[in-house]
Write a protein that holds these residues in place. Structure first.
Motif, PDB file in Angstrom:
ATOM      1  N   VAL A 109       0.868  -1.177   0.000  1.00 37.72           N
ATOM      2  CA  VAL A 109       0.000   0.000   0.000  1.00 37.72           C
ATOM      3  C   VAL A 109       0.901   1.221   0.000  1.00 37.72           C
ATOM      4  N   CYS A 110       0.835   2.028  -1.032  1.00 37.88           N
ATOM      5  CA  CYS A 110       1.719   3.185  -1.158  1.00 37.88           C
ATOM      6  C   CYS A 110       0.899   4.459  -1.311  1.00 37.88           C
ATOM      7  N   GLY A 111       1.431   5.537  -0.803  1.00 39.46           N
ATOM      8  CA  GLY A 111       0.725   6.808  -0.887  1.00 39.46           C
ATOM      9  C   GLY A 111       1.557   7.935  -0.318  1.00 39.46           C
ATOM     10  N   ALA A 112       1.082   9.154  -0.522  1.00 39.94           N
ATOM     11  CA  ALA A 112       1.800  10.345  -0.083  1.00 39.94           C
ATOM     12  C   ALA A 112       1.714  10.491   1.433  1.00 39.94           C
ATOM     13  N   ALA A 113       2.537  11.383   1.973  1.00 40.09           N
ATOM     14  CA  ALA A 113       2.465  11.706   3.399  1.00 40.09           C
ATOM     15  C   ALA A 113       1.066  12.206   3.721  1.00 40.09           C
ATOM     16  N   GLY A 114       0.497  11.705   4.808  1.00 34.98           N
ATOM     17  CA  GLY A 114      -0.839  12.129   5.211  1.00 34.98           C
ATOM     18  C   GLY A 114      -1.969  11.407   4.534  1.00 34.98           C
ATOM     19  N   SER A 115      -1.655  10.381   3.751  1.00 34.47           N
ATOM     20  CA  SER A 115      -2.711   9.655   3.042  1.00 34.47           C
ATOM     21  C   SER A 115      -3.369   8.587   3.906  1.00 34.47           C
ATOM     22  N   GLY A 116      -2.904   8.406   5.141  1.00 28.14           N
ATOM     23  CA  GLY A 116      -3.557   7.480   6.061  1.00 28.14           C
ATOM     24  C   GLY A 116      -2.986   6.078   6.071  1.00 28.14           C
ATOM     25  N   LYS A 117      -1.740   5.910   5.626  1.00 28.41           N
ATOM     26  CA  LYS A 117      -1.146   4.564   5.555  1.00 28.41           C
ATOM     27  C   LYS A 117      -1.040   3.915   6.930  1.00 28.41           C
ATOM     28  N   SER A 118      -0.567   4.656   7.920  1.00 28.35           N
ATOM     29  CA  SER A 118      -0.410   4.074   9.259  1.00 28.35           C
ATOM     30  C   SER A 118      -1.756   3.768   9.894  1.00 28.35           C
ATOM     31  N   ALA A 119      -2.760   4.607   9.629  1.00 27.54           N
ATOM     32  CA  ALA A 119      -4.103   4.323  10.140  1.00 27.54           C
ATOM     33  C   ALA A 119      -4.645   3.040   9.526  1.00 27.54           C
ATOM     34  N   ILE A 120      -4.383   2.836   8.246  1.00 26.00           N
ATOM     35  CA  ILE A 120      -4.815   1.601   7.584  1.00 26.00           C
ATOM     36  C   ILE A 120      -4.082   0.399   8.181  1.00 26.00           C
ATOM     37  N   SER A 121      -2.766   0.524   8.378  1.00 25.72           N
ATOM     38  CA  SER A 121      -1.990  -0.575   8.972  1.00 25.72           C
ATOM     39  C   SER A 121      -2.487  -0.906  10.367  1.00 25.72           C
ATOM     40  N   GLN A 122      -2.797   0.123  11.153  1.00 25.17           N
ATOM     41  CA  GLN A 122      -3.284  -0.099  12.509  1.00 25.17           C
ATOM     42  C   GLN A 122      -4.615  -0.846  12.491  1.00 25.17           C
ATOM     43  N   THR A 123      -5.522  -0.406  11.627  1.00 30.08           N
ATOM     44  CA  THR A 123      -6.844  -1.037  11.553  1.00 30.08           C
ATOM     45  C   THR A 123      -6.731  -2.480  11.072  1.00 30.08           C
ATOM     46  N   VAL A 124      -5.892  -2.724  10.080  1.00 26.24           N
ATOM     47  CA  VAL A 124      -5.681  -4.095   9.582  1.00 26.24           C
ATOM     48  C   VAL A 124      -5.073  -4.959  10.687  1.00 26.24           C
ATOM     49  N   SER A 125      -4.104  -4.416  11.428  1.00 25.91           N
ATOM     50  CA  SER A 125      -3.470  -5.174  12.509  1.00 25.91           C
ATOM     51  C   SER A 125      -4.488  -5.552  13.578  1.00 25.91           C
ATOM     52  N   GLU A 126      -5.328  -4.612  13.963  1.00 23.83           N
ATOM     53  CA  GLU A 126      -6.310  -4.879  15.016  1.00 23.83           C
ATOM     54  C   GLU A 126      -7.327  -5.924  14.557  1.00 23.83           C
ATOM     55  N   TYR A 127      -7.773  -5.810  13.319  1.00 19.39           N
ATOM     56  CA  TYR A 127      -8.732  -6.792  12.822  1.00 19.39           C
ATOM     57  C   TYR A 127      -8.120  -8.189  12.763  1.00 19.39           C
TER      58      TYR A 127
END
Length: 555
Positions: free
Chosen positions: A91-109
Motif C-alpha cells: 500500500v503506497c501513498g503520499a504523506a498524510g494519506s492514512g497509511k499508518s491508520a490503515i496498517s493499525q486497523t488491519v493489525s487490530e482486525y
C-alpha cells in the motif's frame, strides 16, 4: 462492512512476554528452562515500540469506520485468500494519506481474527530503534513466537545454542530465527500476516531493498506460510523493487492516490465535528445548528486534497480542552483564507500553514522550542516526568507548555499510565520542523538539541551516582546510559557542552567504549584550546583504563 473473524485463534504475543524469575515451558513438552532462556535474550534485541499495540504509539491512528471502505474490502479479501494468491500487498501513498491508520486497523482486525503474527511500525528518526532495519527480523521472530506457540521452543533453543546470532547478518538471522524454527512445526491453515508499516522510514534505501529481498527469499525459496502487508510512501527505489519480475509475481499493490475521495473526507468531518459538539456541550451552548456550516466543511475538504492529515489536525486543534471549539474553528478558517491571499512565492501547503498557526498560539515560544527540539531528536519517546528530569524542567512543565499543542503533539493526561510517552505522532510534522524553508521561525536545528540531551544525560548520570535503587528511575537510567554517546555523535559543540565533558566525576566513571566514542567526537569537531584540553583529559583517562587503539590519538 462486516468483519467476520477467522475460526483459528491464537494467543496474543503479550501473553508470552517473559517476566522476571519466571520458569517457562518453551517447547510445549517436558524441557524447562530457567533464568536467561533464549526468549529473554531475544527480547533484549527487539524494537519494543514497533508493535501496533505498543504504549509508545498510544493513541494509535485509526481509520474512521465509514471511510476507506473499498480499500479495506480489497485488503481483507487479500488476507483471506493469500494462500492462493500474492503473498505481499504493498500500500503506497503520499504523506498524510492514512497509511499508518490503515496498517493499525488491519493489525487490530487480524489480531482479533487470529491471523496476525507480527507488526513493525517504522518511524522516521536518525538513530531511532524504530528506523533501524537491523531490528526488524529479530522483532518479527519474537512476535511470531508469541502468536504461534510451537515456535517458542525451537526459537529459544536456537538462541541459547548461539547467542551471537543477534549480532550477525540479517541473512543468518532469518535462517536461524525464522526459517529453521518453522521447519520444526506444523504450519497453520492459512498464512500468518506480518504488517510492516512505513518501510520508507527505515534507515536507508539500501536497507529497504535488502529487507524486500529477504522477504522474497522467505516466500519463494523457503516457502514459509507467511504473508506481508507493507506500506510506504511512493519512492522511486521502492517502486523499482516492486517492479522486478520476482515482486510482480509475488505482490499486489494499492496506490492510495487512486482511492482519493472527497466524500470520505466529508464523511469523516461531519461525524467528528458531531462528536466534538457532543463532548463540549457546555462550551457549544448557544452555537446554532448546523455547525460547522457547509461552506466551512467544503473549505476544509478543499484544503485536504483527498488526504486525512489536514482535517485530522484541524479536528485535534478544535477538540482541545484548552479552548472553545467554535472559536478555534473560526481561527482556522480565518488563517486558511488569509493564507490563500498570500503571495504565491510565500505560500506553503495547507498543512504547513496549519502547523504555523498552531505553533504561533504558544504564549512562550522559547519554552515551546526547548521541548519540541528534544522531542524531534530523541531516539525513543519518554514519559513527561522523565523528559522533565532530562531537560531540567519543573514537574508539570511539559503538560503546561504543550497545553495548546495537542493538534501536533500527543501529551499524556495526568490520569494516563506513567509509561505513556510524549511524542510527535506524524512524521510529516517532524519533517516540517526540520525544514527551515517550511518551518522558518520554528526550525529545529538537530545538532543543537542533541547537545542539550547530552548535557541532560551527563547531569542525570552524575545525579544517579548518589541515588539508591529505590530512588533511581530505571527507564531514564537505561536511556541515558545507552544513548548519550549516540546523541553526542550528532551534537553541535558548544562551550557549555565542552564544560560538562570536563566534569571529572563523570569522566572517571565512564567505561572504555564510551571514552573512545567521546574521543572520536572531539577529534571530529573544529579544534580550539578548550577542545584540546577536553580531548587530553579523556585521552589521559583512556590510558589509565586500557590501551586504546592508535587511531584514537591525535598525532
Amino acid at each position: 462492512m462486516t468483519f467476520l473473524p477467522q475460526s483459528h485463534q491464537r494467543s496474543s504475543p503479550e501473553a508470552h512476554t517473559p517476566s522476571s524469575g519466571q520458569q517457562l515451558n518453551l517447547s510445549g513438552g517436558s524441557n524447562r528452562y530457567t533464568g536467561e532462556d533464549g526468549l529473554y535474550i531475544l527480547h533484549s534485541a527487539i524494537a519494543i515500540g514497533a508493535s501496533y499495540d505498543s504504549i509508545e504509539r498510544y493513541p494509535p491512528p485509526r481509520c474512521h469506520p465509514q471511510t476507506r471502505k473499498i480499500v479495506f474490502e480489497i485488503i481483507l479479501s487479500w488476507t483471506k485468500n493469500a494462500l492462493h494468491g500474492p503473498r505481499v500487498m504493498w500500500v503506497c501513498g503520499a504523506a498524510g494519506s492514512g497509511k499508518s491508520a490503515i496498517s493499525q486497523t488491519v493489525s487490530e482486525y487480524c489480531a482479533q481474527s487470529g491471523q496476525l503474527g507480527a507488526t513493525f511500525f517504522f518511524s522516521h528518526g536518525n538513530g531511532s530503534d524504530l528506523s533501524d532495519g537491523k531490528l526488524l527480523f529479530p522483532t518479527i521472530a519474537y512476535k511470531l513466537a508469541g502468536a504461534i506457540p510451537g515456535l517458542r521452543g525451537p526459537l529459544s533453543r536456537a538462541i541459547q545454542a548461539n547467542t551471537s546470532i543477534l549480532t550477525q547478518s540479517l541473512e543468518l538471522q532469518i535462517q536461524k530465527l525464522i526459517v529453521e524454527p518453522f521447519s520444526m512445526i506444523r504450519h497453520p491453515p492459512i498464512p500468518t500476516l506480518i504488517v510492516i508499516d512505513g518501510l520508507d522510514a527505515c534507515d536507508s534505501a539500501e536497507m529497504q531493498h535488502r529487507i524486500l529481498t529477504l522477504i522474497a527469499q522467505l516466500l519463494v525459496v523457503h516457502r514459509l506460510p507467511l504473508c506481508f502487508f507493507i506500506t510506504s510512501r511512493l519512492q522511486s527505489h521502492l517502486e523499482a523493487t516492486f517492479d522486478t519480475p520476482v515482486y510482480r509475481k509475488l505482490s499486489t499493490r494499492i496506490p492510495l492516490d487512486v482511492f482519493v475521495s472527497d466524500n470520505d473526507v466529508r464523511t469523516f468531518l461531519y461525524a467528528e465535528f458531531a462528536a466534538v459538539r457532543q463532548v463540549h456541550q457546555e462550551a457549544m451552548r448557544g452555537i446554532p445548528h448546523p455547525w460547522p456550516s457547509e461552506d466551512v466543511i467544503e473549505l476544509i475538504v478543499q484544503k485536504s486534497e483527498g488526504q486525512f492529515l489536514y482535517p485530522a489536525t484541524v479536528l485535534k486543534y478544535v477538540d482541545d480542552n484548552s479552548g472553545r471549539p467554535a472559536e478555534r474553528l473560526t481561527e482556522i478558517v480565518v488563517a486558511a483564507v488569509s493564507a490563500a491571499d498570500a503571495e504565491p512565492s510565500l505560500s506553503l501547503s495547507p498543512t504547513d500553514q496549519l502547523c504555523h498557526h498552531v505553533l504561533s498560539t504558544s504564549p512562550d515560544p522559547a519554552a515551546l522550542m526547548r521541548i519540541l527540539g528534544p522531542l524531534v531528536v530523541l531516539f525513543s519517546p519518554l514519559p513527561p516526568t522523565e523528559l522533565e528530569v532530562l531537560l531540567s524542567l519543573a514537574p508539570g512543565d511539559v503538560s503546561l507548555i504543550l497545553r495548546d499543542m495537542h493538534a501536533l503533539v500527543d501529551v499524556p493526561s495526568s490520569s494516563a499510565s506513567p509509561l505513556q510517552r510524549v511524542r510527535i505522532p506524524q512524521p510529516s510534522t517532524i519533517e516540517f520542523l526540520l525544514d527551515i524553508h517550511r518551518s522558518m521561525p520554528f526550525w529545529i536545528e538537530p545538532g543543537k538539541y542533541h547537545a542539550e540531551i547530552v548535557r541532560g544525560c551527563i547531569r542525570y548520570i552524575g545525579e544517579f551516582m548518589d541515588l539508591t535503587m529505590q530512588q533511581l528511575d530505571l527507564r531514564l537510567y537505561q536511556y541515558t546510559r545507552k544513548k548519550w554517546t549516540r546523541h553526542l555523535a550528532l551534537a553541535t559543540p558548544s562551550p557549555e557542552l565542552l564544560q560538562d565533558l570536563c566534569e571529572l566525576r563523570f569522566v572517571y566513571s565512564r567505561v572504555p567504549a564510551e571514552v573512545r566514542d567521546v574521543i572520536t567526537w572531539l577529534q571530529s569537531i573544529p579544534q580550539a584550546p578548550m577542545t584540546q584540553d577536553v580531548l587530553e583529559l579523556w585521552q589521559g583517562w583512556l590510558t589509565q583504563i586500557g590501551p586504546p587503539p592508535t587511531a584514537f590519538f591525535v598525532p
